[in-house]
Design a protein around this motif. Sequence first.
Motif, PDB file in Angstrom:
ATOM      1  N   ARG A 166       0.820  -1.207   0.000  1.00  0.00           N
ATOM      2  CA  ARG A 166       0.000   0.000   0.000  1.00  0.00           C
ATOM      3  C   ARG A 166       0.857   1.262   0.000  1.00  0.00           C
ATOM      4  O   ARG A 166       0.503   2.277  -0.614  1.00  0.00           O
ATOM      5  CB  ARG A 166      -0.938  -0.001   1.217  1.00  0.00           C
ATOM      6  CG  ARG A 166      -2.062  -1.025   1.095  1.00  0.00           C
ATOM      7  CD  ARG A 166      -3.033  -0.909   2.253  1.00  0.00           C
ATOM      8  NE  ARG A 166      -2.448  -1.391   3.505  1.00  0.00           N
ATOM      9  CZ  ARG A 166      -2.601  -0.791   4.678  1.00  0.00           C
ATOM     10  NH1 ARG A 166      -3.301   0.334   4.761  1.00  0.00           N
ATOM     11  NH2 ARG A 166      -2.062  -1.306   5.758  1.00  0.00           N
ATOM     12  N   HIS A 167       2.008   1.197   0.661  1.00  0.00           N
ATOM     13  CA  HIS A 167       2.919   2.339   0.662  1.00  0.00           C
ATOM     14  C   HIS A 167       3.448   2.603  -0.746  1.00  0.00           C
ATOM     15  O   HIS A 167       3.470   3.754  -1.206  1.00  0.00           O
ATOM     16  CB  HIS A 167       4.090   2.081   1.610  1.00  0.00           C
ATOM     17  CG  HIS A 167       5.297   2.918   1.320  1.00  0.00           C
ATOM     18  ND1 HIS A 167       5.345   4.269   1.560  1.00  0.00           N
ATOM     19  CD2 HIS A 167       6.503   2.583   0.772  1.00  0.00           C
ATOM     20  CE1 HIS A 167       6.527   4.736   1.182  1.00  0.00           C
ATOM     21  NE2 HIS A 167       7.249   3.738   0.703  1.00  0.00           N
ATOM     22  N   HIS A 168       3.878   1.563  -1.445  1.00  0.00           N
ATOM     23  CA  HIS A 168       4.429   1.749  -2.788  1.00  0.00           C
ATOM     24  C   HIS A 168       3.386   2.268  -3.769  1.00  0.00           C
ATOM     25  O   HIS A 168       3.719   3.011  -4.699  1.00  0.00           O
ATOM     26  CB  HIS A 168       5.025   0.435  -3.312  1.00  0.00           C
ATOM     27  CG  HIS A 168       6.493   0.320  -3.069  1.00  0.00           C
ATOM     28  ND1 HIS A 168       7.432   0.642  -4.012  1.00  0.00           N
ATOM     29  CD2 HIS A 168       7.187  -0.076  -1.970  1.00  0.00           C
ATOM     30  CE1 HIS A 168       8.649   0.450  -3.522  1.00  0.00           C
ATOM     31  NE2 HIS A 168       8.520   0.007  -2.278  1.00  0.00           N
ATOM     32  N   PRO A 178       0.061   3.900   4.500  1.00  0.00           N
ATOM     33  CA  PRO A 178       0.033   3.544   5.926  1.00  0.00           C
ATOM     34  C   PRO A 178       1.249   4.044   6.691  1.00  0.00           C
ATOM     35  O   PRO A 178       1.199   4.147   7.918  1.00  0.00           O
ATOM     36  CB  PRO A 178      -0.013   2.004   5.901  1.00  0.00           C
ATOM     37  CG  PRO A 178       0.584   1.624   4.591  1.00  0.00           C
ATOM     38  CD  PRO A 178       0.178   2.709   3.627  1.00  0.00           C
ATOM     39  N   ASP A 179       2.328   4.353   5.984  1.00  0.00           N
ATOM     40  CA  ASP A 179       3.538   4.807   6.661  1.00  0.00           C
ATOM     41  C   ASP A 179       3.434   6.218   7.219  1.00  0.00           C
ATOM     42  O   ASP A 179       4.300   6.633   8.008  1.00  0.00           O
ATOM     43  CB  ASP A 179       4.737   4.730   5.706  1.00  0.00           C
ATOM     44  CG  ASP A 179       5.181   3.297   5.455  1.00  0.00           C
ATOM     45  OD1 ASP A 179       4.607   2.383   6.079  1.00  0.00           O
ATOM     46  OD2 ASP A 179       6.089   3.079   4.625  1.00  0.00           O
ATOM     47  N   THR A 184       2.885   6.655  16.911  1.00  0.00           N
ATOM     48  CA  THR A 184       3.637   7.362  17.949  1.00  0.00           C
ATOM     49  C   THR A 184       4.007   8.754  17.461  1.00  0.00           C
ATOM     50  O   THR A 184       3.974   9.730  18.219  1.00  0.00           O
ATOM     51  CB  THR A 184       4.918   6.579  18.301  1.00  0.00           C
ATOM     52  OG1 THR A 184       4.565   5.259  18.707  1.00  0.00           O
ATOM     53  CG2 THR A 184       5.667   7.264  19.429  1.00  0.00           C
ATOM     54  N   PHE A 185       4.339   8.874  16.177  1.00  0.00           N
ATOM     55  CA  PHE A 185       4.700  10.146  15.565  1.00  0.00           C
ATOM     56  C   PHE A 185       3.586  10.618  14.642  1.00  0.00           C
ATOM     57  O   PHE A 185       2.840   9.819  14.079  1.00  0.00           O
ATOM     58  CB  PHE A 185       6.003  10.011  14.775  1.00  0.00           C
ATOM     59  CG  PHE A 185       7.180   9.607  15.607  1.00  0.00           C
ATOM     60  CD1 PHE A 185       7.881  10.539  16.348  1.00  0.00           C
ATOM     61  CD2 PHE A 185       7.582   8.277  15.670  1.00  0.00           C
ATOM     62  CE1 PHE A 185       8.957  10.166  17.134  1.00  0.00           C
ATOM     63  CE2 PHE A 185       8.660   7.889  16.450  1.00  0.00           C
ATOM     64  CZ  PHE A 185       9.348   8.837  17.182  1.00  0.00           C
ATOM     65  N   PHE A 284      15.156   3.398   6.841  1.00  0.00           N
ATOM     66  CA  PHE A 284      13.902   3.642   6.125  1.00  0.00           C
ATOM     67  C   PHE A 284      13.400   5.080   6.275  1.00  0.00           C
ATOM     68  O   PHE A 284      12.749   5.594   5.366  1.00  0.00           O
ATOM     69  CB  PHE A 284      12.816   2.665   6.610  1.00  0.00           C
ATOM     70  CG  PHE A 284      12.938   1.300   6.011  1.00  0.00           C
ATOM     71  CD1 PHE A 284      12.306   0.982   4.820  1.00  0.00           C
ATOM     72  CD2 PHE A 284      13.692   0.310   6.631  1.00  0.00           C
ATOM     73  CE1 PHE A 284      12.416  -0.278   4.257  1.00  0.00           C
ATOM     74  CE2 PHE A 284      13.815  -0.963   6.078  1.00  0.00           C
ATOM     75  CZ  PHE A 284      13.166  -1.246   4.877  1.00  0.00           C
ATOM     76  N   ALA A 285      13.692   5.741   7.393  1.00  0.00           N
ATOM     77  CA  ALA A 285      13.161   7.090   7.631  1.00  0.00           C
ATOM     78  C   ALA A 285      13.590   8.115   6.578  1.00  0.00           C
ATOM     79  O   ALA A 285      12.769   8.925   6.145  1.00  0.00           O
ATOM     80  CB  ALA A 285      13.566   7.560   9.029  1.00  0.00           C
TER      81      ALA A 285
END
Length: 399
Positions: A166-168, A178-179, A184-185, A284-285
């Motif tokens: 879904r991210h791609h 979803p990313d 939390t952030f 990844f960030a």
Amino acid sequence: MEREDAWPRSIPRKPKAAVPTAVGDSMGDTATAERTDPAGRRPLRLSPGTVRPENPLLHTYSELSQTVRSRGLLGRTRVFYALLFASLLLALGGALTGLFLLGDSWTQMGIAVVLGVIFTQFAFLGHEASHRQVLASGPANDRIGRVLSTLFVGISYSWWMNKHTRHHANPNKIGKDPDIEADTFSFIEETAAGRTGLLAWMTRRQGWFFFPLLLLEGLNLHQASIRGLLGRRPVEGRWLELGLLTFRFGAYLTLVFWLLPLGMAFAFIGVQLAVFGVYMGATFAPNHIGMRVVARDAKLSFLEKQVLTSRNISGGWWATILMGGLNYQIEHHLFPSMPRPYLARTRRLVREHCAQLGVPYTETSLVRAWGIVVSYLNKVGLAAPNAFRCPVGERMRGL
């Protein structure tokens, strides 16, 4: 250096009569509807009701793809991946041998660090298998990816695939990726603005908390994937993955607690999880955080969607080894099934292609990218309410 060229406005992926919606800036704001003039590449403002000219970026990805394919850059590199897997197995065997030989010694924390790095490298390899980068057959890649992810890394392959696919499809798009969903952030202002109490206070400073909290990301990845397998949503290979994860954690934890004293064993597991979490998160960030955020109703060509939301990391071969090929994030998003060894060569083609079209191509150093991540998260966090209100106190005052 980071390269930020003129920002082209959104253009629909397919020719439609509908008016295209502009992409917001890095904070998710919606810009005024504009088009890029294909000749001068300057913004062309269109009054309401004006018929849009044909999208100049519509067919450019097909042209780029044909060039890449004609040069053999989408072929398989089985020898490379076989050698990489053998090297990781050898490293894992060496680390486990050290765990046996060092015995009751705090130098075992060094082995824990090494294992955290090795597990992350296995995760990179599992990620590539999930994208069909390793073998030509989809089912064969899935089998390899499932074994690597669950047995070696301890993360559910099905859970990861559902989230990552879904991210791609819609990187950095509000409501689709979803990313960037609230967790939390907060990655967009609208979620930060909804935070209250202690979470709002933390959100306003979330950039500074980002790397310290990555120490817990390894534990979070393990528990999130297990929770996904135990949920009600249908999961392919649920029982197989649960079995592999049970065997993996059972064997690993038994070995550590058998060889080490109780306190040292807990410290060993903590260090390994901390290194794994920081390594994964720090890799990844930088890929997308701080890049363009796409509005919910924006319509983009495939090229724009992938290039404008992704960031490459400079450094060449050492960055490729360190980040498992994710330093070429733009090329990876444009050609997800491309093997790691071909990404560097494809980068030159993509840069030239984007320069000709006036499409921004962003690349920066790893340290600079980390700084951008911290700065961006703090900037988004400013949307959170200023005052901290104690929920218990509020209820008592209301009595």
